[in-house]
Design an enzyme around this catalytic site. Structure first.
Site, PDB file in Angstrom:
ATOM      1  N   HIS A 225      38.902  33.620  40.984  1.00 10.27           N
ATOM      2  CA  HIS A 225      40.057  32.840  40.539  1.00 10.27           C
ATOM      3  C   HIS A 225      39.613  31.381  40.457  1.00 10.27           C
ATOM      4  CE1 HIS A 225      43.966  30.775  41.079  1.00 10.27           C
ATOM      5  NE2 HIS A 225      44.526  31.889  40.637  1.00 10.27           N
TER       6      HIS A 225
ATOM      7  N   ASP B 252      38.017  34.901  49.832  1.00 10.84           N
ATOM      8  CA  ASP B 252      39.305  34.615  49.216  1.00 10.84           C
ATOM      9  C   ASP B 252      40.156  35.876  49.379  1.00 10.84           C
ATOM     10  OD1 ASP B 252      41.484  34.428  47.558  1.00 10.84           O
ATOM     11  OD2 ASP B 252      40.389  33.608  45.840  1.00 10.84           O
TER      12      ASP B 252
ATOM     13  N   GLN C 140      44.556  38.087  47.379  1.00 15.42           N
ATOM     14  CA  GLN C 140      45.077  39.376  46.903  1.00 15.42           C
ATOM     15  C   GLN C 140      44.859  40.495  47.903  1.00 15.42           C
ATOM     16  OE1 GLN C 140      47.015  39.624  44.397  1.00 15.42           O
ATOM     17  NE2 GLN C 140      46.631  37.676  43.369  1.00 15.42           N
TER      18      GLN C 140
ATOM     19  N   LYS D  65      52.219  35.515  48.568  1.00 15.24           N
ATOM     20  CA  LYS D  65      51.741  36.802  48.040  1.00 15.24           C
ATOM     21  C   LYS D  65      51.894  37.910  49.080  1.00 15.24           C
ATOM     22  CE  LYS D  65      48.286  34.637  45.005  1.00 15.24           C
ATOM     23  NZ  LYS D  65      48.991  34.551  43.736  1.00 15.24           N
TER      24      LYS D  65
ATOM     25  N   CYS E 155      44.280  32.752  35.538  1.00 15.77           N
ATOM     26  CA  CYS E 155      43.461  31.750  36.245  1.00 15.77           C
ATOM     27  C   CYS E 155      42.094  32.318  36.576  1.00 15.77           C
ATOM     28  CB  CYS E 155      44.148  31.244  37.506  1.00 15.77           C
ATOM     29  SG  CYS E 155      45.720  30.459  37.186  1.00 15.77           S
TER      30      CYS E 155
END
Ligand code: C6P
Length: 439
Positions: free
Chosen positions: A156, A233, A236, A259, A397
């Site tokens: 991202h 990261d 998600q 999220k 993104c």
């Protein structure tokens, strides 16, 4: 470039308490969650009852942000109604209550991640803010010209641009591991690109644009052989996969509250205590100091050192409620149900003429990205919207991913545990309609 131009309730506890240290027990379990009782869980999400243009909302934009359960909405509302005050500053009752509530969320977050200590949990504004913190603190303190940062071709923008800024500031060099045609990392290239100049690895756990789950534990192992710290990261992965920072052995992990069924404006940076201790603050202000004179200041202990100014108190309270909620549903059950949904959606979409799925990794979760021959993704998204279906159409993104696949944009259906097979069928029917409209 804008996207347009590029055109609490139910479940099992998440994990065993083995190897936990000072973060206490997990939240109590209220209901069994195997199999997931989606119908029951949906009742907890008031927005899912909404109708859009006369059609029942089918919310498949969960990678962008998730919907909020009543428990989260109520926790934020309760805080503002009964406990609102600034924290760590007041001697009065409300300030004390707010401080206790805020600090409890840090402990809860540490348990959620199986961190060794709440000191390893820094509250930020979100994943983007967390990654920028590492870049501007760790990066500026410890990287110099010629040093290398290794990312991947499926990041991202939030895990690309902060490193590019750091490279401009320090003369460090950014390298990226290429992808194969399925949207998986070329693992031998990862090993090849790690070298004596590599100072940091930053890798997405679950790709927002492809759904690929990266073998992060393996990658961390390879980097650690060379004593290279690794940032994950987890924007998600946090809502879809059980996370255990001790088991992963990662050095940093970033995720966003919104999220994970929590509020916007709050996120988390997990950092290994020994690293956070060595890192300088990158923002100054109230709350992060020990003493201040007009000449110089000294810093508060971690994690306060990284939390300058009044923090996002109500949002953190909401995040705590979200963590309770998700922990009670149970991430293993969530992951299992979402896999069923993803496989079903993949199966149905593969039967529709002209659909090409972008991202066909062996190990995949929660995200179905695709293009429809001859139809711009924005047109697909607009027609789906008329059927009450919310998807994202754009580059997500992740422009390097789009470039890799030679498409300007994709349509992305992204799932959460409250989605149903019926909703997947509504999506497929609507796509057939799009196909008919465009001939
Ligand atoms: N992806 C999406 O629609 P923030 O905006 O800080 O909460 O999260 C940034 C981010 C970082 N990494 C990954 C893998 C992400 O998916 C995101 C956010 C959203 O895909 C909004 S662009």
């Amino acid at each position: 470039m804008s996207e347009k131009a590029g055109k609490r309730e139910s479940g099992t506890a998440v994990r065993s308490s083995a190897s936990r240290t000072d973060v206490g027990p997990v939240a109590p379990t209220r209901l069994a969650a195997s199999p997931l009782d989606t119908g029951r869980l949906r009742v907890d999400f008031p927005i899912l009852d909404r109708r859009i243009r006369g059609k029942r909302l089918v919310y498949l934009d969960n990678a962008a942000t998730t919907q909020k359960p009543r428990a989260v909405i109520d926790a934020v509302s309760h805080f503002y109604t009964h406990e609102n005050a600034n924290i760590h500053r007041g001697v009065h009752h409300l300030s004390d209550r707010a401080t206790v509530a805020y600090d409890e969320v840090r402990q809860k977050t540490a348990r959620f991640l199986n961190a060794r200590s709440p000191r390893e949990v820094v509250f930020t504004r979100g994943t983007t803010d967390s990654i920028n913190l590492v870049a501007q603190s760790y990066g500026r303190a410890f990287l110099t010209a010629g040093d290398e940062i290794l990312i991947t071709g499926m990041e991202h923008h939030s895990n690309i641009v902060p490193w590019q800024l750091l490279c401009e500031q320090t003369g460090a060099v950014l390298r990226a591991v290429p992808l194969n045609s399925a949207g998986e990392l070329e693992l031998e290239q990862f090993a090849h690109l790690l070298n004596e100049r590599t100072r940091l690895v930053a890798v997405v756990h679950l790709s927002n644009a492809l759904g690929t789950i990266n073998p992060v534990k393996h990658l961390i192992g390879l980097a650690h052989v060379r004593n290279i710290p690794v940032l994950i990261d987890g924007a998600q992965s946090a809502p879809h996969l059980p996370l255990d920072v001790q088991e992963l052995d990662c050095d940093f992990l970033a995720f966003s509250g919104h999220k994970l069924f929590g509020p916007t404006g709050v996120g988390v940076l997990y950092g290994r205590e020994s690293l956070l201790e060595r890192m300088p603050p990158c923002q100054g202000g109230g709350g992060m100091i020990e003493t201040v004179t007009l000449e110089r200041s000294s810093w508060a202990p971690i994690p306060a050192k990284f939390e300058a100014g009044t923090p996002m108190i109500a949002q953190a309270i909401g995040l705590g409620a979200a963590i309770d909620y998700v922990s009670q549903v149970g991430l293993p059950a969530i992951a299992a149900w979402e896999k069923i949904l993803l496989d079903y959606a993949t199966h149905l979409c593969n039967r529709i003429d002209g659909v090409r799925i972008i991202g066909t990794a062996q190990d995949k979760a929660a995200v179905l990205s695709f293009v429809l021959d001859g139809v711009h993704p924005h047109d697909v998204g607009t027609i789906l919207d008329y059927d009450g279906i919310a998807v994202r159409a754009g580059h997500h993104c992740a422009q390097p991913v789009m470039r890799h696949f030679g498409v300007p944009a994709t349509v992305r259906a992204s799932f959460a545990f409250y989605n149903t097979k019926e909703e997947v069928e509504v999506l497929a029917d609507s796509l057939v309609r799009v196909r008919r409209i465009f001939g």
